[in-house]
Design an enzyme around this catalytic site. Structure first.
Site, PDB file in Angstrom:
ATOM      1  N   HIS A   1      16.182  -9.660  -0.806  1.00  0.00           N
ATOM      2  CA  HIS A   1      14.846  -9.468  -0.544  1.00  0.00           C
ATOM      3  C   HIS A   1      14.555  -8.164   0.318  1.00  0.00           C
ATOM      4  CE1 HIS A   1      11.101 -11.822   1.266  1.00  0.00           C
ATOM      5  NE2 HIS A   1      10.779 -10.573   0.590  1.00  0.00           N
TER       6      HIS A   1
ATOM      7  N   HIS B   1      11.825  -4.553  -0.131  1.00  0.00           N
ATOM      8  CA  HIS B   1      11.137  -3.908  -0.784  1.00  0.00           C
ATOM      9  C   HIS B   1      11.000  -2.277  -0.954  1.00  0.00           C
ATOM     10  CE1 HIS B   1       8.380  -7.565  -1.136  1.00  0.00           C
ATOM     11  NE2 HIS B   1       8.935  -8.133  -0.175  1.00  0.00           N
TER      12      HIS B   1
ATOM     13  N   HIS C   1       7.669 -15.019  -3.663  1.00  0.00           N
ATOM     14  CA  HIS C   1       7.263 -15.091  -2.148  1.00  0.00           C
ATOM     15  C   HIS C   1       6.374 -16.294  -2.251  1.00  0.00           C
ATOM     16  CE1 HIS C   1       8.555 -11.057  -1.941  1.00  0.00           C
ATOM     17  NE2 HIS C   1       7.991 -11.023  -0.462  1.00  0.00           N
TER      18      HIS C   1
ATOM     19  N   GLU D   1       5.515 -18.484   3.273  1.00  0.00           N
ATOM     20  CA  GLU D   1       5.628 -17.226   4.263  1.00  0.00           C
ATOM     21  C   GLU D   1       4.168 -17.493   5.306  1.00  0.00           C
ATOM     22  OE1 GLU D   1       5.217 -13.052   3.559  1.00  0.00           O
ATOM     23  OE2 GLU D   1       5.811 -12.434   5.156  1.00  0.00           O
TER      24      GLU D   1
ATOM     25  N   ASP E   1      13.739  -7.228   4.111  1.00  0.00           N
ATOM     26  CA  ASP E   1      12.440  -7.066   3.645  1.00  0.00           C
ATOM     27  C   ASP E   1      11.889  -5.808   3.614  1.00  0.00           C
ATOM     28  OD1 ASP E   1      10.158  -8.542   2.517  1.00  0.00           O
ATOM     29  OD2 ASP E   1       9.674  -9.284   4.482  1.00  0.00           O
TER      30      ASP E   1
END
Ligand code: HPA
Ligand code: ZN
Length: 343
Positions: free
Chosen positions: A17, A19, A196, A199, A279
């Protein structure tokens, strides 16, 4: 004898995970924006850009910084730098997301993005030995029709390193169900899927991602703790949660990582499969090593918990079964050796 810090530094890691655009280093964003004549939001020190209290604020900066990427070589650079940081944290295998749709209005084509990304992946693999694959994220804010057009581009590219898709950007009011047909099309051609959910959105979005999108992996997923029945189901079904401590402290309601009721701790203690990720590392002033430190020192992960989550990560990854078995045996033995040295 080794210290806990040495243990955390030395253990083999994977990242599921992460980006690409969230991994752009501040100085790189400034360099690329200047080169490309792109305006970043005003700042005195670049790092001051990376301050936010909510997911919405974060996503605005993420998008603004992403605008600095224009040419294939810009993509090559940021991919290479991201994977260099992974390797520095002993992250040996990486499945990373990127956000193609936010670059289309800037005239940056999917092929330009992929060409640069592939070059960065190849260079990082030969320079650092880090193996990676990528998964473009479908931007849920842009709607399923735009997502279907985007999926056509993914199919047209047919890239062996593009192994799956994700679903990201702001959750509410964008539930997963409208993306069911798109995810089915993706699965039907053998693409892997993840989403996702939970969250900032409710537990219902986690259930919807599992039922409608048929994912076996949830990115974040913290709000699962609000729904005991769903918790039990995720445990029974072995759903893997790719959690991100630093992000959770900003974008989710669980701001205190040391609190006994922090969602990640509750998920782990309940026996859910959770694995640790970074992340958007520079955007949250972190890297994977620091996230492992937070897991160990604030979220109560013991060395045995970290071993278990590493094996869960390998099993929940998109590697082929033979490689999964090999990594589980080799990494498991390596971690056992390091645990023994902890004394
Ligand atoms: N949530 C949603 N979308 C994102 C994130 C995130 O944490 N990071 C990058 N895009
Ligand atoms: Zn994310």
């Amino acid at each position: 004898m080794i210290s806990m810090a040495e243990f955390l530094a030395k253990i083999p890691k994977m990242e599921l995970h992460l980006h690409l655009e969230g991994a752009i280093r501040p100085q790189t964003a400034v360099d690329l924006a200047r080169k490309n004549g792109v305006a970043l939001p005003p700042f005195e020190r670049v790092e001051d850009l990376y301050r936010y209290d909510t997911l919405e604020q974060f996503l605005k900066i993420y998008t603004a910084v992403s605008d600095s990427l224009v040419s294939a070589d810009d993509y090559r650079r940021v991919t290479y730098e991201m994977l260099e940081s992974c390797a520095a944290n002993n992250s040996r295998y990486v499945e990373f997301f990127f956000s193609p749709q936010i670059h289309f209005p800037n005239g940056v084509s999917f092929d330009t993005q992929m060409d640069g990304i592939r070059a960065g992946m190849a260079d990082a693999e030969s320079d650092f030995g880090v193996v990676s694959v990528c998964a473009p994220g479908v931007n849920r804010e842009l709607g399923p029709a735009a997502g279907e057009d985007f999926l056509d581009m993914i199919f047209a590219r047919g890239d062996e390193k593009l192994v799956g898709i994700g679903l990201d950007f702001n959750e509410a009011p964008f539930p997963p169900e409208p993306y069911a047909a798109l995810f089915e099309r993706a699965r039907n051609v053998g693409l892997q899927v993840t989403a996702h959910a939970g969250e900032t959105g409710p537990a219902e979005f986690i259930r919807g991602s599992i039922d409608a999108l048929k994912v076996r992996r949830i990115d974040h997923g913290y709000h699962v703790v609000d729904d005991p029945e769903l918790m039990q189901r995720c445990k029974d079904e072995g759903i893997l949660f790719t959690v991100c401590p630093s992000t959770s402290a900003v974008t989710s309601p669980w701001h205190d990582l040391s609190a006994p009721d922090h969602a990640i701790r509750v998920m782990k203690d309940f026996g859910l499969k959770v694995m640790i990720n970074s992340d958007d590392p520079p955007m949250f002033f972190t890297d994977l090593g620091k996230e492992y430190g937070k897991a160990a020192h604030q979220l109560g992960f013991t060395p045995a918990d970290i071993r278990r989550s590493t094996i869960d990560a390998i099993e929940g990854s998109w590697l082929d079964d033979t490689t999964k078995r090999r990594y589980a045996a080799e990494w498991g033995a390596e971690i056992d050796g390091l645990i023994a040295e902890l004394g």
